[in-house]
Design a protein around this motif. Structure first.
Motif, short mmCIF file in Angstrom:
data_model
loop_
_atom_site.label_atom_id
_atom_site.label_comp_id
_atom_site.label_asym_id
_atom_site.label_seq_id
_atom_site.Cartn_x
_atom_site.Cartn_y
_atom_site.Cartn_z
N VAL A 176 -5.29 -56.72 -49.50
CA VAL A 176 -5.26 -55.64 -48.50
C VAL A 176 -5.02 -56.22 -47.11
N ALA A 177 -5.71 -57.31 -46.78
CA ALA A 177 -5.56 -57.93 -45.47
C ALA A 177 -4.13 -58.44 -45.26
N ILE A 178 -3.55 -59.04 -46.30
CA ILE A 178 -2.18 -59.56 -46.19
C ILE A 178 -1.19 -58.42 -46.03
N LEU A 179 -1.38 -57.35 -46.80
CA LEU A 179 -0.49 -56.19 -46.67
C LEU A 179 -0.52 -55.64 -45.25
N LYS A 180 -1.71 -55.44 -44.72
CA LYS A 180 -1.84 -54.87 -43.38
C LYS A 180 -1.19 -55.79 -42.35
N ASN A 181 -1.33 -57.09 -42.54
CA ASN A 181 -0.77 -58.05 -41.59
C ASN A 181 0.75 -58.05 -41.61
N ASP A 184 1.81 -45.38 -32.44
CA ASP A 184 2.70 -45.73 -33.55
C ASP A 184 3.79 -44.68 -33.70
N THR A 185 5.03 -45.13 -33.91
CA THR A 185 6.15 -44.21 -34.09
C THR A 185 6.49 -44.01 -35.57
N VAL A 186 5.93 -44.84 -36.43
CA VAL A 186 6.12 -44.71 -37.88
C VAL A 186 4.76 -44.64 -38.55
N ALA A 187 4.56 -43.62 -39.37
CA ALA A 187 3.28 -43.46 -40.07
C ALA A 187 3.26 -44.36 -41.31
N LEU A 188 2.35 -45.32 -41.34
CA LEU A 188 2.22 -46.23 -42.47
C LEU A 188 1.07 -45.79 -43.37
N PRO A 189 1.06 -46.25 -44.62
CA PRO A 189 -0.01 -45.86 -45.54
C PRO A 189 -1.38 -46.22 -44.97
N PRO A 190 -2.36 -45.30 -45.07
CA PRO A 190 -3.71 -45.63 -44.63
C PRO A 190 -4.28 -46.80 -45.41
N ASP A 191 -5.24 -47.49 -44.81
CA ASP A 191 -5.85 -48.65 -45.47
C ASP A 191 -6.41 -48.29 -46.84
N ARG A 192 -7.03 -47.12 -46.96
CA ARG A 192 -7.65 -46.77 -48.25
C ARG A 192 -6.63 -46.54 -49.35
N GLU A 235 -2.67 -38.35 -49.72
CA GLU A 235 -2.54 -38.96 -48.39
C GLU A 235 -1.08 -39.23 -48.03
N MET A 236 -0.31 -39.67 -49.00
CA MET A 236 1.10 -39.95 -48.71
C MET A 236 1.90 -38.67 -48.51
N GLU A 237 1.54 -37.61 -49.23
CA GLU A 237 2.22 -36.33 -49.03
C GLU A 237 1.96 -35.80 -47.62
N LYS A 238 0.75 -36.04 -47.09
CA LYS A 238 0.44 -35.63 -45.72
C LYS A 238 1.38 -36.29 -44.71
N LEU A 239 1.81 -37.53 -45.04
CA LEU A 239 2.71 -38.27 -44.16
C LEU A 239 4.17 -37.99 -44.44
N GLY A 240 4.42 -37.14 -45.45
CA GLY A 240 5.79 -36.84 -45.83
C GLY A 240 6.46 -37.97 -46.59
N LYS A 241 5.66 -38.82 -47.23
CA LYS A 241 6.18 -39.97 -47.97
C LYS A 241 5.98 -39.75 -49.47
N THR A 242 6.79 -40.44 -50.26
CA THR A 242 6.73 -40.28 -51.72
C THR A 242 5.95 -41.42 -52.37
N VAL A 243 5.42 -41.11 -53.54
CA VAL A 243 4.78 -42.10 -54.40
C VAL A 243 5.38 -41.95 -55.79
#
Length: 382
Positions: free
Chosen positions: A247-252, A267-275, A358-366
């Motif tokens: 998780v730490a490496i991904l965030k970095n 932030d101008t781009v919404a990234l996946p939340p940490d959880r 959570e990803m649907e809230k950001l308009g992103k797909t899974v």
């Protein structure tokens, strides 16, 4: 069913399609059903020869009932089929749809466990059979003893910390009491060797005995695996350490484009939340198949997506569609128990639904797909 027989026959026999003459013996038809059910399902066209020529069905019996009875009586456990008699070029052909079996492994009355490879069937290997028993929940690899290990391969400080909330002073117990406690909690096997789950949770150096139990991380400068690598590293250690580190490496490594608005950087781009990142990695670590040697979890960042690929298919009763609604199955109950107790996961099936939500809230797909003996989760970044 709306089936284009002409198109099907034109494909020829393949991984999911088999031709059989109406003269086929019931045992031979049962073998085809078993092989399809143990793999990914498929269809049998009865009344079509190997070369694709249509020989049709004679009027000597009710073929729909005959095929259904074979699935019930000649396949163990019994299978439910979709069967329909169709006409093509004035000839009757029986379409038999064999599902991906929900109760693997299946066998014939002659005790043959078969799988489908290309357009042929073969006896399942020991590894394939083991994976099918795992998928059925009849066998759990995390309870298996790890050869040549002992209590000396466990981290006593980590065990002390784990048992403290249960008012057990592990380090102050006698040697016999410690051993019995570890056996009772599935950390040690009766033989005195560590279990796979015990070693992964509390081992001093799990990768010494389980080299496949690691996460391979890579960050690509582009959208394809052939792109230039920004970074690549292997994450080894206990599962809690692997999860926290990944998780730490991904965030970095996730780039957060931003701009200044007033006195704040936004932030101008919404990234996946940490959880979301954490849940994706925890699921991969807890539910992967540790019995597949030489296969690691792969965690990749591309310009447009994150991919998490874990070895092993979903259990029999779980489908990709069901994951969205929280249907889960404990592939590794020992690991699930410990990760739950350490608050890395819960057993309420809320993980994947949360990721989708959570990803649907950001308009992103899974996207979640099964490919061979792997489960792939892809989270979009654009």
């Amino acid at each position: 069913m709306n089936i284009d027989l002409q198109s099907l026959i034109g494909q020829g026999e393949n991984q999911s399609l088999e031709f059989k003459s109406a003269k086929v013996h019931s045992n031979s038809l049962a073998k085809e059903m078993v092989a399809f059910a143990n793999t990914s399902g498929g269809a049998i066209l009865l009344g079509v020869e190997d070369d694709g020529s249509i020989s049709g069905l004679p009027d000597d019996k009710n073929y729909e009932e005959w095929a259904s009875n074979i699935a019930r009586n000649n396949v163990i456990p019994a299978l439910s089929l979709r069967v329909e008699q169709l006409l093509i070029d004035s000839q009757s052909v029986l379409y038999i749809e064999v599902p991906k079996g929900p109760e693997k492994p299946y066998q014939t009355q002659q005790n043959q466990f078969l799988t489908r490879v290309g357009s042929t069937n073969r006896i399942a290997t020991q590894g394939e059979l083991m994976r099918m028993f795992q998928q059925s929940g009849m066998f759990h690899f995390d309870q298996v003893a790890v050869p040549k290990t002992s209590i000396n391969d466990l981290n006593m400080a980590a065990l002390d910390q784990y048992f403290t909330p249960y008012e057990i002073e592990f380090s102050k117990e006698t040697e016999a009491e410690r051993k019995q406690l570890l056996i009772n909690t599935d950390i040690l096997a009766i033989s005195g060797e560590t279990t796979v789950g015990g070693l992964l949770m509390f081992g001093i150096n799990p990768s010494r005995y389980l080299p496949q139990a690691s996460i391979m991380f890579a960050h690509f400068d582009g959208t394809e695996p052939s792109a230039k690598l920004f970074n690549r590293q292997e994450i080894i250690g206990t599962l809690p350490y692997q999860v926290d580190t990944a998780v730490a490496i991904l965030k970095n490594h996730l780039v957060r484009p931003s701009t200044i608005e007033g006195m704040k950087r936004v932030d101008t781009v919404a990234l996946p939340p940490d959880r979301v990142l954490r849940e994706m990695i925890v699921n991969a670590c807890v539910h992967r198949n540790y019995g597949i040697t030489g296969a690691q979890i792969r965690l990749f960042i591309y310009d447009d997506r994150i991919e998490c690929i874990s070895p092993g298919r979903l259990p029999n009763s779980v489908t990709v569609e069901k994951l969205r609604f929280g249907v889960s199955h404990a592939s590794n109950p020992v690991l699930l128990k410990f990760m739950d107790n350490l608050r890395y996961i819960d057993r309420l099936g809320r993980g994947f639904p949360m990721i989708f939500r959570e990803m649907e809230k950001l308009g992103k797909t899974v996207e979640v797909t099964e490919f061979g003996e792997e489960l792939r989760v892809v989270i979009s970044l654009t």
